[in-house]
Design a protein around this motif. Structure first.
Motif, PDB file in Angstrom:
ATOM      1  N   HIS A  88       0.825  -1.204   0.000  1.00 33.76           N
ATOM      2  CA  HIS A  88       0.000   0.000   0.000  1.00 33.76           C
ATOM      3  C   HIS A  88       0.863   1.260   0.000  1.00 33.76           C
ATOM      4  O   HIS A  88       0.553   2.227  -0.706  1.00 33.76           O
ATOM      5  CB  HIS A  88      -0.931   0.027   1.206  1.00 33.76           C
ATOM      6  CG  HIS A  88      -1.736   1.291   1.291  1.00 33.76           C
ATOM      7  ND1 HIS A  88      -2.892   1.486   0.575  1.00 33.76           N
ATOM      8  CD2 HIS A  88      -1.510   2.457   1.964  1.00 33.76           C
ATOM      9  CE1 HIS A  88      -3.358   2.696   0.806  1.00 33.76           C
ATOM     10  NE2 HIS A  88      -2.534   3.307   1.645  1.00 33.76           N
ATOM     11  N   ALA A  92       0.504   4.115  -2.602  1.00 37.94           N
ATOM     12  CA  ALA A  92       0.037   5.434  -2.153  1.00 37.94           C
ATOM     13  C   ALA A  92       1.027   6.532  -2.518  1.00 37.94           C
ATOM     14  O   ALA A  92       0.629   7.633  -2.911  1.00 37.94           O
ATOM     15  CB  ALA A  92      -0.219   5.419  -0.647  1.00 37.94           C
ATOM     16  N   CYS A 128      -9.442   1.850  -3.563  1.00 36.31           N
ATOM     17  CA  CYS A 128      -9.586   1.839  -2.106  1.00 36.31           C
ATOM     18  C   CYS A 128     -10.917   1.269  -1.643  1.00 36.31           C
ATOM     19  O   CYS A 128     -10.984   0.583  -0.617  1.00 36.31           O
ATOM     20  CB  CYS A 128      -9.431   3.250  -1.546  1.00 36.31           C
ATOM     21  SG  CYS A 128      -7.764   3.937  -1.638  1.00 36.31           S
ATOM     22  N   THR A 173      -5.343   6.926   3.189  1.00 32.39           N
ATOM     23  CA  THR A 173      -5.735   5.903   2.207  1.00 32.39           C
ATOM     24  C   THR A 173      -5.604   4.505   2.793  1.00 32.39           C
ATOM     25  O   THR A 173      -6.420   3.627   2.496  1.00 32.39           O
ATOM     26  CB  THR A 173      -4.911   6.023   0.912  1.00 32.39           C
ATOM     27  OG1 THR A 173      -3.507   6.052   1.227  1.00 32.39           O
ATOM     28  CG2 THR A 173      -5.287   7.280   0.151  1.00 32.39           C
ATOM     29  N   TRP A 174      -4.600   4.291   3.651  1.00 31.00           N
ATOM     30  CA  TRP A 174      -4.488   2.983   4.313  1.00 31.00           C
ATOM     31  C   TRP A 174      -5.690   2.748   5.211  1.00 31.00           C
ATOM     32  O   TRP A 174      -6.280   1.665   5.220  1.00 31.00           O
ATOM     33  CB  TRP A 174      -3.200   2.913   5.128  1.00 31.00           C
ATOM     34  CG  TRP A 174      -3.063   1.697   6.002  1.00 31.00           C
ATOM     35  CD1 TRP A 174      -3.136   1.653   7.357  1.00 31.00           C
ATOM     36  CD2 TRP A 174      -2.835   0.339   5.576  1.00 31.00           C
ATOM     37  NE1 TRP A 174      -2.973   0.368   7.818  1.00 31.00           N
ATOM     38  CE2 TRP A 174      -2.784  -0.463   6.736  1.00 31.00           C
ATOM     39  CE3 TRP A 174      -2.673  -0.263   4.332  1.00 31.00           C
ATOM     40  CZ2 TRP A 174      -2.567  -1.835   6.698  1.00 31.00           C
ATOM     41  CZ3 TRP A 174      -2.461  -1.649   4.288  1.00 31.00           C
ATOM     42  CH2 TRP A 174      -2.415  -2.418   5.450  1.00 31.00           C
ATOM     43  N   LEU A 176      -8.582   4.015   4.844  1.00 28.12           N
ATOM     44  CA  LEU A 176      -9.738   3.819   3.976  1.00 28.12           C
ATOM     45  C   LEU A 176      -9.804   2.374   3.498  1.00 28.12           C
ATOM     46  O   LEU A 176     -10.863   1.732   3.537  1.00 28.12           O
ATOM     47  CB  LEU A 176      -9.637   4.769   2.778  1.00 28.12           C
ATOM     48  CG  LEU A 176     -10.865   4.928   1.885  1.00 28.12           C
ATOM     49  CD1 LEU A 176     -12.054   5.443   2.688  1.00 28.12           C
ATOM     50  CD2 LEU A 176     -10.552   5.885   0.745  1.00 28.12           C
ATOM     51  N   VAL A 177      -8.673   1.863   3.066  1.00 23.89           N
ATOM     52  CA  VAL A 177      -8.611   0.470   2.606  1.00 23.89           C
ATOM     53  C   VAL A 177      -8.986  -0.494   3.728  1.00 23.89           C
ATOM     54  O   VAL A 177      -9.760  -1.440   3.530  1.00 23.89           O
ATOM     55  CB  VAL A 177      -7.200   0.152   2.075  1.00 23.89           C
ATOM     56  CG1 VAL A 177      -7.019  -1.346   1.879  1.00 23.89           C
ATOM     57  CG2 VAL A 177      -6.945   0.885   0.763  1.00 23.89           C
TER      58      VAL A 177
END
Length: 326
Positions: A88, A92, A128, A173-174, A176-177
């Motif tokens: 990730h 990212a 995501c 974003t992590w 979110l994932v």
């Protein structure tokens, strides 16, 4: 923007708040964190299991075997998360600079809207969110999702007209994932790396038992929410009655569900099983309602507790087999 000085593989670690999204210590691609878990043939595995379960192996008893099994599966999960986080971070960082090259403003207050207006931003969201493909009209709901994720990530003040730093972008974003991850599928993938296929029967049995209880709950509540056609619409899911029903969901993982978590309902409703039970008006059948509420509930799993439960189930089976064979 602050690009940060750390390389993608050893990026700056922010303060993580959720168990299933906490990246473990850095793991090299060449490390073997589970090397001590040797792989045997099925016959050797069966014989070793019987000896251990009966206490015939020095230092092994049903209790110690439970501890051993729990440590193996927890290590497998941490290894899985470590590799997922490594991948990730690389993705990212690349995405951050791609958005920067396209002059996409990552303003904290306008993040959702700006991503929706950019082709690269949409591509990022689709990666995501795994199933939900938001469009412009979903900007408010997406903004709620980012706020929820930002709060969990403990990013300092999402307010103000300031752009996210590179490290904050990786963190958000992590989160979110991880917030929308299919934890059941991920745990099974982690388990397959360290256990023989036969051991996964206990995992599947746990899932089936929980799903059966969930199905029974759906049978008892769906009629309260459904319209005259026996269907439930997205408008129905925006009502307080829907939130009240969700808080009664088996397992207790949705007991604190509020209207502010509607984006997670949207994501759950986007899973393949639920979408297969949706009509052309966007209404869900009882099977679709079961699928989306099951997915929503499983998104809130305590992974460590679930893996301990699995380890207990495996050892229980081994003891029964050993007793029968003695």
């Amino acid at each position: 923007r602050s690009s940060g000085s750390a390389s993608p593989a050893v990026a700056h670690r922010p303060s993580w708040a959720c168990d299933n999204s906490t990246p473990p210590s850095e793991v090299s691609e060449h490390d073997a964190p589970l090397a001590s878990c040797s792989v045997h043939s099925e016959n050797e595995e069966r014989e070793n299991d019987q000896n251990c379960a009966m206490g015939n192996e020095p230092g092994h008893s049903p209790r110690s075997l439970t501890v051993d099994m729990s440590e193996i599966v927890q290590a497998a999960w941490q290894d899985f998360l470590g590799r997922a986080y490594h991948d990730h971070v690389v993705w990212a960082h690349d995405s951050f600079f791609s958005l920067d090259a396209d002059r996409v403003c990552l303003s904290r207050t306008e993040l959702a809207a700006n991503l929706l207006e950019s082709k690269r931003g949409l591509e990022l969201l689709h990666v995501c969110l795994k199933g939900w493909e938001p469009v412009a009209k979903d900007a408010d709901e997406l903004a709620l999702l980012f706020k929820a994720v930002g709060d969990r990530a403990q990013v300092e003040s999402l307010g103000g007209d300031v752009e996210l730093s590179e490290d904050e972008f990786v963190e958000i974003t992590w989160r979110l994932v991880r917030a929308v991850a299919d934890l059941d599928a991920e745990m099974e993938e982690a388990l397959r790396r360290v256990l023989p296929v036969s051991r996964l029967d206990a995992w599947h049995a746990l899932i089936r038992r929980d799903r059966t209880g969930h199905s029974m709950w759906v049978d008892s509540v769906f009629g309260v929410l459904a319209d005259g056609d026996g269907l439930i619409s997205r408008e129905d899911m925006n009502r307080t009655a829907f939130d009240f029903v969700l808080r009664q969901c088996p397992g207790g993982r949705l007991r604190n569900h509020t209207g502010g978590e509607r984006p997670f309902v949207t994501i759950a409703a986007s899973c393949a099983e639920a979408k297969a039970e949706m009509d052309d008006k966007g209404r869900f059948s009882k099977k679709g309602f079961e699928a989306l509420t099951w997915r929503l509930s499983r998104m809130r799993l305590d992974v460590e507790a679930e893996l301990r439960r699995f380890a207990d189930a495996v050892v229980g089976e081994l003891v029964l087999v050993a007793v029968a064979a003695s």
